[in-house]
Design a protein around this motif. Structure first.
Motif, PDB file in Angstrom:
ATOM      1  N   LEU A 216      19.049  94.849  62.873  1.00  0.00           N
ATOM      2  CA  LEU A 216      19.253  95.839  61.814  1.00  0.00           C
ATOM      3  C   LEU A 216      17.913  96.341  61.284  1.00  0.00           C
ATOM      4  N   PHE A 217      16.986  95.445  61.099  1.00  0.00           N
ATOM      5  CA  PHE A 217      15.660  95.815  60.611  1.00  0.00           C
ATOM      6  C   PHE A 217      14.926  96.693  61.626  1.00  0.00           C
ATOM      7  N   GLU A 218      14.872  96.243  62.872  1.00  0.00           N
ATOM      8  CA  GLU A 218      14.109  96.969  63.893  1.00  0.00           C
ATOM      9  C   GLU A 218      14.717  98.327  64.215  1.00  0.00           C
ATOM     10  N   LYS A 219      16.034  98.381  64.326  1.00  0.00           N
ATOM     11  CA  LYS A 219      16.681  99.657  64.670  1.00  0.00           C
ATOM     12  C   LYS A 219      16.621 100.653  63.510  1.00  0.00           C
ATOM     13  N   SER A 220      16.659 100.154  62.288  1.00  0.00           N
ATOM     14  CA  SER A 220      16.534 101.047  61.137  1.00  0.00           C
ATOM     15  C   SER A 220      15.161 101.718  61.118  1.00  0.00           C
ATOM     16  N   ASP A 224      14.357 105.770  62.402  1.00  0.00           N
ATOM     17  CA  ASP A 224      14.158 106.287  61.050  1.00  0.00           C
ATOM     18  C   ASP A 224      14.144 107.816  61.009  1.00  0.00           C
ATOM     19  N   THR A 225      13.412 108.437  61.927  1.00  0.00           N
ATOM     20  CA  THR A 225      13.281 109.900  61.900  1.00  0.00           C
ATOM     21  C   THR A 225      14.596 110.623  62.177  1.00  0.00           C
ATOM     22  N   PRO A 226      15.308 110.302  63.265  1.00  0.00           N
ATOM     23  CA  PRO A 226      16.579 111.007  63.503  1.00  0.00           C
ATOM     24  C   PRO A 226      17.628 110.741  62.416  1.00  0.00           C
ATOM     25  N   TYR A 227      17.623 109.530  61.850  1.00  0.00           N
ATOM     26  CA  TYR A 227      18.594 109.232  60.799  1.00  0.00           C
ATOM     27  C   TYR A 227      18.224 109.951  59.504  1.00  0.00           C
ATOM     28  N   GLN A 228      16.928 110.129  59.287  1.00  0.00           N
ATOM     29  CA  GLN A 228      16.487 110.911  58.136  1.00  0.00           C
ATOM     30  C   GLN A 228      16.946 112.364  58.279  1.00  0.00           C
ATOM     31  N   GLU A 229      16.909 112.862  59.513  1.00  0.00           N
ATOM     32  CA  GLU A 229      17.351 114.232  59.766  1.00  0.00           C
ATOM     33  C   GLU A 229      18.846 114.386  59.508  1.00  0.00           C
ATOM     34  N   THR A 248      18.336 106.268  50.190  1.00  0.00           N
ATOM     35  CA  THR A 248      17.994 106.698  51.551  1.00  0.00           C
ATOM     36  C   THR A 248      17.995 105.511  52.510  1.00  0.00           C
ATOM     37  N   LEU A 249      17.394 104.411  52.084  1.00  0.00           N
ATOM     38  CA  LEU A 249      17.345 103.225  52.943  1.00  0.00           C
ATOM     39  C   LEU A 249      18.740 102.678  53.211  1.00  0.00           C
ATOM     40  N   LEU A 250      19.573 102.649  52.192  1.00  0.00           N
ATOM     41  CA  LEU A 250      20.940 102.155  52.364  1.00  0.00           C
ATOM     42  C   LEU A 250      21.723 103.031  53.329  1.00  0.00           C
ATOM     43  N   MET A 251      21.555 104.341  53.230  1.00  0.00           N
ATOM     44  CA  MET A 251      22.255 105.247  54.153  1.00  0.00           C
ATOM     45  C   MET A 251      21.747 105.093  55.581  1.00  0.00           C
ATOM     46  N   LYS A 252      20.449 104.914  55.744  1.00  0.00           N
ATOM     47  CA  LYS A 252      19.891 104.712  57.084  1.00  0.00           C
ATOM     48  C   LYS A 252      20.406 103.414  57.694  1.00  0.00           C
ATOM     49  N   MET A 253      20.495 102.372  56.888  1.00  0.00           N
ATOM     50  CA  MET A 253      21.027 101.102  57.376  1.00  0.00           C
ATOM     51  C   MET A 253      22.490 101.253  57.778  1.00  0.00           C
ATOM     52  N   ALA A 254      23.244 101.992  56.975  1.00  0.00           N
ATOM     53  CA  ALA A 254      24.660 102.208  57.300  1.00  0.00           C
ATOM     54  C   ALA A 254      24.810 102.988  58.597  1.00  0.00           C
ATOM     55  N   ILE A 255      24.009 104.033  58.763  1.00  0.00           N
ATOM     56  CA  ILE A 255      24.058 104.831  60.005  1.00  0.00           C
ATOM     57  C   ILE A 255      23.678 103.962  61.190  1.00  0.00           C
ATOM     58  N   THR A 256      22.696 103.098  60.991  1.00  0.00           N
ATOM     59  CA  THR A 256      22.291 102.173  62.058  1.00  0.00           C
ATOM     60  C   THR A 256      23.474 101.322  62.495  1.00  0.00           C
ATOM     61  N   GLU A 257      24.247 100.848  61.540  1.00  0.00           N
ATOM     62  CA  GLU A 257      25.416 100.030  61.875  1.00  0.00           C
ATOM     63  C   GLU A 257      26.511 100.872  62.521  1.00  0.00           C
ATOM     64  N   PHE A 258      26.717 102.097  62.036  1.00  0.00           N
ATOM     65  CA  PHE A 258      27.730 102.979  62.634  1.00  0.00           C
ATOM     66  C   PHE A 258      27.499 103.107  64.139  1.00  0.00           C
ATOM     67  N   ILE A 259      26.250 103.359  64.510  1.00  0.00           N
ATOM     68  CA  ILE A 259      25.918 103.737  65.882  1.00  0.00           C
ATOM     69  C   ILE A 259      25.599 102.541  66.777  1.00  0.00           C
ATOM     70  N   ASN A 260      24.912 101.536  66.223  1.00  0.00           N
ATOM     71  CA  ASN A 260      24.346 100.480  67.073  1.00  0.00           C
ATOM     72  C   ASN A 260      25.061  99.127  67.011  1.00  0.00           C
ATOM     73  N   PHE A 261      25.924  98.936  66.035  1.00  0.00           N
ATOM     74  CA  PHE A 261      26.592  97.645  65.900  1.00  0.00           C
ATOM     75  C   PHE A 261      28.077  97.829  66.201  1.00  0.00           C
ATOM     76  N   THR A 262      28.416  97.654  67.455  1.00  0.00           N
ATOM     77  CA  THR A 262      29.754  97.990  67.936  1.00  0.00           C
ATOM     78  C   THR A 262      30.859  97.072  67.409  1.00  0.00           C
ATOM     79  N   SER A 263      30.497  95.890  66.914  1.00  0.00           N
ATOM     80  CA  SER A 263      31.541  94.945  66.478  1.00  0.00           C
ATOM     81  C   SER A 263      31.795  94.978  64.979  1.00  0.00           C
TER      82      SER A 263
END
Length: 315
Positions: A216-220, A224-229, A248-263
């Motif tokens: 979660l940390f590394e992928k966020s 960072d740039t595309p999720y900021q966009e 902003t950080l919370l939304m980026k973390m959430a988007i990271t989970e939407f896309i990268n954490f399939t479970s």
């Protein structure tokens, strides 16, 4: 123990530190993040040690009373029943606890008055008098007075609060986790056979949870740039400076989970970050974050970027 929400908070803290720092070494910040998680366990060990220190001070108190200029009969025959408390004896016989004491270099010598102050509070309580008068104790009844020491003596002490706050930077955030760890320890220490009793674990499954926080940390950071966009596209009516950094950080973390954490179900992700926002961001952040994430999620689903695997998770 640390649950996934607590772990998300640790990642949030690490991301905030990363973006605020002039040093952008990901591995160093990752190391600091894992260290902050380990510090929760260290805080837990220090608290167990303080409970033991308070109990041990009964002997010091008895010696001080006996050495009075004019000791009374009670002073000369102080009740030291608590020294034989089964929970404390089991704790001080626990191998993992003893190893942890050495690892974290636990020594209360820097605050010599703390155990004394806490013991005096304990000694003057009706609960302690009742404990001393009670007969037929078991490890279960012995735990009751230890619970009282923890909840009603230590946690109510402004001095203890200050000591832990000074020693552990995230004490205000981690205190609830500490209480859960201590509660788990009371549950774990239920056998008269001390070898059967064990400390609480920092998480339910550290192997999986470590992988979760690191990913979660590394992928966020990596995305960072595309999720900021993505966020910028849905906040065109907002000046960037008006959006709280935590939001902003919370939304980026959430988007990271939407896309990268399939479970992880989308609803779980959204609910977790909305709850975290209530504690770590502004009063209006909850509704703001919810609205922006809903809009982003619609686009991500339209682009087939949200792929959940598992029963009931398929998008």
């Amino acid at each position: 123990m640390l649950n996934r929400r607590h772990l998300r908070v640790k990642v949030l803290q690490a991301l905030y530190a990363f973006h605020q720092s002039d040093v952008r070494e990901i591995k160093q910040h990752e190391k600091n993040m894992l260290g902050s998680i380990d510090q929760v366990f260290e805080m837990y060990v220090w608290m167990l040690s303080l409970i033991s220190e308070v109990v041990s001070f009964a002997e010091n108190d008895a010696a001080e009373r006996a050495n009075k200029h004019l000791p009374t009969a009670d002073d000369l025959n102080a009740n030291l029943k608590i020294i034989g408390n089964r929970f404390i004896l089991s704790l001080n016989d626990n191998r993992d606890y003893l190893i942890a004491l050495k690892k974290y270099k636990v020594d209360w010598g820097f605050e010599p008055e703390l155990a004394k102050t806490l013991f005096i509070t304990l000694k003057n309580s009706p609960e302690y008098a009742e404990y001393l008068a009670k007969t037929g104790d078991t490890i279960q009844t012995d735990k009751d007075i230890i619970k009282f020491i923890f909840k009603k003596v230590i946690l109510k002490s402004s001095l203890a609060e200050q000591v832990f706050e000074d020693k552990f930077i995230f004490w205000p955030v981690d205190k609830d986790v500490l209480q859960a760890l201590i509660a788990k320890t009371f549950k774990n220490f239920s056998s008269e056979d001390y070898k059967q009793n064990h400390l609480a674990e920092i998480t339910g499954n550290w192997v999986e949870d470590r992988e979760f926080v690191v990913d979660l940390f590394e992928k966020s950071i990596r995305f960072d740039t595309p999720y900021q966009e993505l966020i910028a596209a849905k906040t065109t009516n907002w000046e960037p400076d008006r959006i709280a950094m935590m939001d902003t950080l919370l939304m980026k973390m959430a988007i990271t989970e939407f896309i990268n954490f399939t479970s992880i179900p989308v609803k779980v992700t959204i609910n977790e970050y909305l709850e975290i926002s209530k504690e770590f961001s502004t009063p209006k952040s909850n509704s703001f974050i919810n609205g922006i994430l809903d809009k982003i999620l619609i686009d991500l689903r339209a682009e087939n970027k949200v792929k959940k695997i598992g029963r009931g998770l398929i998008e």
